[in-house]
Scaffold this motif. Structure first.
Motif, PDB file in Angstrom:
ATOM      1  N   PHE A   3       0.833  -1.196   0.000  1.00 28.61           N
ATOM      2  CA  PHE A   3       0.000   0.000   0.000  1.00 28.61           C
ATOM      3  C   PHE A   3       0.874   1.255   0.000  1.00 28.61           C
ATOM      4  CE2 PHE A   3      -2.480   3.280   2.326  1.00 28.61           C
ATOM      5  CZ  PHE A   3      -3.468   3.460   1.367  1.00 28.61           C
ATOM      6  N   HIS A   4       1.972   1.221   0.746  1.00 23.92           N
ATOM      7  CA  HIS A   4       2.859   2.389   0.795  1.00 23.92           C
ATOM      8  C   HIS A   4       3.422   2.707  -0.587  1.00 23.92           C
ATOM      9  CE1 HIS A   4       5.533   5.388   2.378  1.00 23.92           C
ATOM     10  NE2 HIS A   4       6.593   4.739   1.915  1.00 23.92           N
ATOM     11  N   SER A   5       3.796   1.678  -1.334  1.00 26.39           N
ATOM     12  CA  SER A   5       4.326   1.924  -2.677  1.00 26.39           C
ATOM     13  C   SER A   5       3.236   2.448  -3.607  1.00 26.39           C
ATOM     14  CB  SER A   5       4.972   0.660  -3.255  1.00 26.39           C
ATOM     15  OG  SER A   5       4.020  -0.381  -3.396  1.00 26.39           O
ATOM     16  N   ALA A 139      -4.180   4.530  -9.855  1.00 25.54           N
ATOM     17  CA  ALA A 139      -2.718   4.463  -9.957  1.00 25.54           C
ATOM     18  C   ALA A 139      -2.243   3.021 -10.036  1.00 25.54           C
ATOM     19  CB  ALA A 139      -2.076   5.185  -8.773  1.00 25.54           C
ATOM     20  N   GLU A 140      -2.860   2.150  -9.244  1.00 23.58           N
ATOM     21  CA  GLU A 140      -2.509   0.728  -9.277  1.00 23.58           C
ATOM     22  C   GLU A 140      -2.712   0.143 -10.669  1.00 23.58           C
ATOM     23  OE1 GLU A 140      -3.454  -3.217  -6.571  1.00 23.58           O
ATOM     24  OE2 GLU A 140      -5.102  -1.850  -7.052  1.00 23.58           O
ATOM     25  N   ALA A 141      -3.726   0.648 -11.380  1.00 23.10           N
ATOM     26  CA  ALA A 141      -4.034   0.169 -12.731  1.00 23.10           C
ATOM     27  C   ALA A 141      -3.215   0.892 -13.799  1.00 23.10           C
ATOM     28  CB  ALA A 141      -5.524   0.349 -13.008  1.00 23.10           C
ATOM     29  N   GLY A 142      -2.286   1.764 -13.378  1.00 25.48           N
ATOM     30  CA  GLY A 142      -1.450   2.483 -14.337  1.00 25.48           C
ATOM     31  C   GLY A 142      -2.143   3.667 -14.978  1.00 25.48           C
ATOM     32  N   ILE A 143      -3.190   4.167 -14.334  1.00 22.39           N
ATOM     33  CA  ILE A 143      -3.978   5.280 -14.873  1.00 22.39           C
ATOM     34  C   ILE A 143      -3.656   6.548 -14.086  1.00 22.39           C
ATOM     35  CG2 ILE A 143      -6.328   6.147 -15.256  1.00 22.39           C
ATOM     36  CD1 ILE A 143      -7.225   3.184 -15.384  1.00 22.39           C
TER      37      ILE A 143
END
Length: 199
Positions: A3-5, A139-143
């Motif tokens: 989660f921190h990253s 952000a996790e999905a690269g968006i």
């Protein structure tokens, strides 16, 4: 990825494009899932989210520009604003509109009068948590995404165009899309100015 990253990966991305591999339906599900799991006081679930893509997304930013033109000081300043919107927000793949359902807040105020003065503040906290959850999940999905606030200037025009329920109070607009350029380096205040450990 921890989660921190993910927190570090989430940044305000202003150089957006519309070259995403995800479909509108997949992004809709990303947004819905993030909001559904976000906590809220009394489990009130007062946040409402609308995902706009395609023509609806472009219409939103046309409405924003039209409203900004009515309050622009001069043509030169409006041109700068138009360039910013056209090449940052409107150029993205879509926008998430975030609302607070004021009927939910009012109902809680009436049901729990002892806490009545707090429910608006708590609804803002719920909105912030949900907004952040969406942002991190994108952000996790690269968006890429950013959080904007053209409300209340656009509220009436938005209501006229999309016919949202009258008790949905617009709180933020989150344009998203492909990341055409990374965010600038983030600067941090000194920890001793922000944090304390008391034992």
């Amino acid at each position: 990825m921890t989660f921190h990253s993910l927190q570090q990966k989430r940044r305000s991305i202003y150089n957006l494009g519309n070259q995403l591999t995800q479909t509108p339906e997949e992004i809709f599900n990303i947004v819905n899932g993030a909001v559904r799991e976000a906590p809220s006081a009394f489990n009130s679930q007062s946040v409402r989210a609308v995902t706009l893509t395609g023509a609806a997304h472009e219409k939103l930013w046309d409405l924003v520009l039209a409203q900004l033109k009515t309050v622009a000081k001069d043509p030169e300043s409006f041109q700068k604003t138009q360039n910013k919107i056209d090449h940052s927000f409107k150029s993205g793949f879509g926008t998430v509109l975030l609302f607070t359902d004021t009927a939910v807040v009012k109902n809680l105020e009436e049901r729990f009068p002892f806490y009545a003065d707090n429910f608006y503040d708590w609804s803002e906290q719920a909105l912030g948590i949900a907004s952040y959850a969406i942002w991190v999940t994108l952000a996790e999905a690269g968006i890429g995404a950013s959080n904007q606030h053209y409300n209340p200037l656009i509220d009436q025009a938005l209501q006229a165009e999309f016919n949202f329920p009258a008790n949905w109070h617009l709180r933020a607009e989150m344009p998203f899309g492909s990341i055409q350029a990374p965010a600038d380096t983030k600067e941090y205040m000194a920890d001793d100015q922000r944090f304390r450990l008391i034992q």
